[in-house]
Design an enzyme around this catalytic site. Structure first.
Site: not given
Ligand code: CP
Ligand code: NVA
Length: 300
Positions: A90, A117, A120, A212, A253, A281
């Protein structure tokens, strides 16, 4: 590896099977996870997936890694490849995922970047499949920021023949590359892909309403400008949900900023499927890991 439509279909099918009965298909396999940003769901679901399938996940935050002291992402990827069977990361900058994938000697999973992502969306397609049975021909409306989740979702939906309408303010449209990909797939799969700035029009006839956060990780300095651009029109509330189909589902998400992009009555309401999404997930990622790591998985 980039997933094809057939592979996504297979992941959904296998995930449904593994959800009923998990199998120890990843005995002694190791997943190394690099987290440059926080995570609740992604970290937990991958850790539990590896545990329940007989393997192990190692969680590495920036504090744990020499990356924070200047070791390159490429050298980090080469090193982790020596110990692990698969690497997940990540990252803030999507280029870091590309660098890791190019340098690693094992498969690499994007666990969220500033642009995409994908994990997701695998869980989300599984959730939609469970609830709506047939994906082709559904209408999904995205309300709000054309962000990383949106980019992966429009790509995934168009690949599966789901009609997509994105409603976002000017300047917050999804990423050009994702839009071009979604448009091309929509033509191939005979579904609609469109972008508008009118949320009320966009949710008409929607089977799925998805939103989101308006301020994603990494966008914190833009908070004020963003809230001004998105509020009040792009908030998913009861009034907006009423304009969609009576049996529409609400998806997010997570994590959610309650009272900002979605009201409590919607996220806690009957149409909300956010906890099923979070659970899925786990199952979708089990299937993804099997596809990447188990030889002849398709014959099982
Ligand atoms: N939806 C998602 O990826 O959540 P987290 O940021 O908690 O991993
Ligand atoms: N769009 C959000 C998703 C988190 C899972 C972010 O990148 O913070």
């Amino acid at each position: 590896m980039e997933l094809t439509t057939k592979e996504i279909e297979y992941i959904i099918k296998l995930a449904l099977k593994l959800k009923k009965k998990s199998e120890p298909l990843l005995k002694k396999k190791v997943l190394a996870m690099i987290f440059q940003k926080p995570s609740t769901r992604t970290r937990m679901s991958f850790e539990v997936a590896m545990l329940e399938m007989g393997g192990h996940a190692v969680n590495l935050t920036m504090n744990d890694l020499q990356l924070s002291r200047g070791e390159t992402v490429e050298d980090t990827a080469r090193t982790l490849s020596v110990y692990a069977d698969v690497i997940g990361a990540r990252v803030y900058d999507h280029n870091d995922i590309v660098k890791i994938a190019n340098a690693a000697n094992v498969p690499v999973i994007n666990m969220l970047s500033d642009i995409y992502h994908p994990c997701q969306v695998l869980g989300d397609l599984l959730t939609i499949k469970e609830l709506k049975k047939e994906l082709k021909g559904l209408k999904l409306t995205w309300i709000g920021d054309g962000n990383n989740v949106c980019n992966s979702l429009i790509a995934g939906c168009a690949m599966m023949g789901i009609n997509v309408t994105v409603a976002c303010p000017n300047g917050y449209q999804p990423y050009r590359e994702a839009v071009d990909f979604a448009k091309e797939k929509a033509v191939q799969n005979k579904c609609i892909f469109e972008i508008t700035s009118d949320p009320k029009q966009a949710v008409k006839n929607a089977d799925i309403v998805y939103t989101d956060a308006f301020v994603s990780m990494g966008n914190e300095t833009e908070k004020n400008a963003r809230l001004e651009a998105f509020l009040p029109g792009y908030q998913v509330n009861k009034e907006l949900m009423k304009l969609s189909k009576h049996n529409a589902i609400f998806m997010h998400c997570l994590p959610a900023k309650r009272g900002v992009e979605v009201t409590d009555d919607v996220i806690d309401g009957k149409q909300s499927v956010v906890w099923q999404e979070a659970e899925n997930r786990l199952h979708a990622q089990k299937a993804l890991l099997c596809l990447m790591l188990v030889e002849n998985i398709k014959d099982l």
